[in-house]
Design an enzyme around this catalytic site. Structure first.
Site, PDB file in Angstrom:
ATOM      1  N   GLY A 106       0.500  -1.217   0.151  1.00 26.98           N
ATOM      2  CA  GLY A 106      -0.017   0.261  -0.070  1.00 26.98           C
ATOM      3  C   GLY A 106       0.319   0.877   0.123  1.00 26.98           C
ATOM      4  N   VAL A 130      -1.023   6.367   4.336  1.00 33.09           N
ATOM      5  CA  VAL A 130      -0.394   5.649   5.335  1.00 33.09           C
ATOM      6  C   VAL A 130       1.066   5.344   4.721  1.00 33.09           C
ATOM      7  CG1 VAL A 130      -0.207   3.984   7.387  1.00 33.09           C
ATOM      8  CG2 VAL A 130      -1.609   5.509   7.186  1.00 33.09           C
ATOM      9  N   SER A 158      -6.770  -0.496  13.322  1.00 33.78           N
ATOM     10  CA  SER A 158      -7.665   1.040  13.552  1.00 33.78           C
ATOM     11  C   SER A 158      -7.748   1.374  14.569  1.00 33.78           C
ATOM     12  CB  SER A 158      -8.508   1.180  12.257  1.00 33.78           C
ATOM     13  OG  SER A 158      -9.353   2.250  12.026  1.00 33.78           O
ATOM     14  N   SER A 159      -8.419   2.613  15.235  1.00 35.44           N
ATOM     15  CA  SER A 159      -8.804   2.590  16.627  1.00 35.44           C
ATOM     16  C   SER A 159     -10.575   2.272  16.595  1.00 35.44           C
ATOM     17  CB  SER A 159      -8.556   4.205  17.007  1.00 35.44           C
ATOM     18  OG  SER A 159      -9.094   5.429  15.672  1.00 35.44           O
ATOM     19  N   LEU A 168      -6.230   9.139  11.293  1.00 34.86           N
ATOM     20  CA  LEU A 168      -4.774  10.441  10.319  1.00 34.86           C
ATOM     21  C   LEU A 168      -5.524  10.932   9.422  1.00 34.86           C
ATOM     22  CD1 LEU A 168      -3.267   6.944   9.835  1.00 34.86           C
ATOM     23  CD2 LEU A 168      -2.472   8.090  11.373  1.00 34.86           C
ATOM     24  N   HIS A 200     -12.543  10.370   5.089  1.00 33.37           N
ATOM     25  CA  HIS A 200     -12.202  10.927   6.385  1.00 33.37           C
ATOM     26  C   HIS A 200     -12.477  12.115   6.518  1.00 33.37           C
ATOM     27  CE1 HIS A 200     -10.724   6.332   6.250  1.00 33.37           C
ATOM     28  NE2 HIS A 200     -11.938   6.030   7.233  1.00 33.37           N
TER      29      HIS A 200
END
Length: 326
Positions: free
Chosen positions: A13, A18, A110-111, A169, A182
């Protein structure tokens, strides 16, 4: 043990938000043998293709930063895609690493893996202690499966496969598509377009009351490279900023940075998502890592990135309405 500068490192990725940040940080630190493949070059949903890639290049270290991601609307619209595709990608990458003897692997979670109403700030031990947030449970379930696979391989085979849980993020190479983005990139794009068009208002989803912790993606990249050389425990580890902000206040901050002079309308008929997601990053902080980029600086850098990519963004997908997803 620190990773050698001449180690062969695969960043899955590497063109995403990220992955590209991890790639930049590895280059900055002098790592010389980096591997990256675009989606057209390597389909991570294809198990045979991933196995062939691993067998040919035999990386020593792997960063699993490839995933299907999106905001509330994307998760609500395509739950099967978020569950199936993420399971396939991470299974092929993690199990494939076992088969070729990868020495160290970092899986990015992830959170959203934590229960919707878990006590704040969220500790690593709270995983699987309550129901997930419905607006992103399919993505969260896939990430939990990836975590558990790394833990199982560490227990059964002694693999040095670890999992880090980043908070929300933002930053360079973010996704500005209003249907899938997001909250930060969506706010940046909406306020910029409204400023350019002379629009008097921008409508945002929800009440604006949920709290979100935000981490500049280059800080996450530093944490990932740090953990690769300093962390080998089976337990997941949180990567956060250490404080959060209400979506309403975030919107006002982005509005000011972009220079939009109109007002914000909150559409309370739309979902808010999880009320709060603040990570307890004390274990990581105790190891000696801390974030460097404050929110105002990070948002200004993110807006500069949006402006640099403006022509490409505007020619990608049409704008549908004026809503922002949190």
């Amino acid at each position: 043990m620190p990773i050698r500068k001449d180690a062969v490192i695969y960043v899955a990725g590497h063109q995403g938000l990220v992955g590209s940040a991890i790639w930049r940080e590895l280059e900055r630190q002098g790592f010389r043998h980096l591997l990256g493949r675009t989606r057209s070059e390597l389909d991570l949903v294809d198990a045979a293709a991933v196995s062939e890639f691993y067998a040919q290049h035999r990386p020593e270290c792997v960063y699993v930063a490839a995933a299907k991601v999106g905001g509330i609307q994307a998760n609500r619209s395509c739950p099967a895609d978020f569950l199936f595709q993420n399971l396939q990608v991470q299974n092929h990458l993690i199990h494939g690493a076992l088969q070729v003897g990868v020495k160290k692997l970092l899986f990015l979670g992830s959170s959203c893996i934590y229960p919707r109403l878990a006590p704040q700030p969220l500790k690593e031990s709270q995983l699987l202690t309550g129901p997930l947030e419905p607006t992103n449970e399919w993505y969260a379930l896939a990430k939990i499966a990836g975590i558990k696979l790394c833990q199982a391989l560490q227990r059964q085979h002694g693999c040095n496969f670890i999992s880090a849980m980043p908070t929300n993020l933002y930053g360079p190479n973010d996704n500005y598509d209003l249907e899938t983005s997001h909250v930060v990139p969506a706010l940046i794009r909406k306020f910029h377009e409204a400023k350019v068009a002379g629009t008097r208002s921008v409508t945002c989803w929800g009440t604006g009351t949920p709290l979100r912790e935000l981490l500049y993606v280059d800080d996450l990249a530093r944490a990932c490279v740090f953990l690769m050389g300093h962390y080998s425990e089976e337990e997941i580890i949180n990567v956060g900023f250490g404080s959060d902000i209400a979506i309403r206040d975030l919107a006002e901050l982005v509005k000011r940075i972009v220079g939009f002079s109109g007002h914000i309308v909150w559409d309370t008929s739309k979902p808010d998502g999880t009320p709060r997601k603040l990570l307890d990053s004390s274990r990581l902080f105790a190891l000696g890592w801390r974030p460097h980029v404050d929110l105002v600086t990070g948002l200004r850098l993110a807006y500069q990135d949006f402006l640099r990519r403006l022509s490409a963004v505007m020619s990608s997908t049409p704008t549908h309405g004026s809503s922002v997803r949190g």
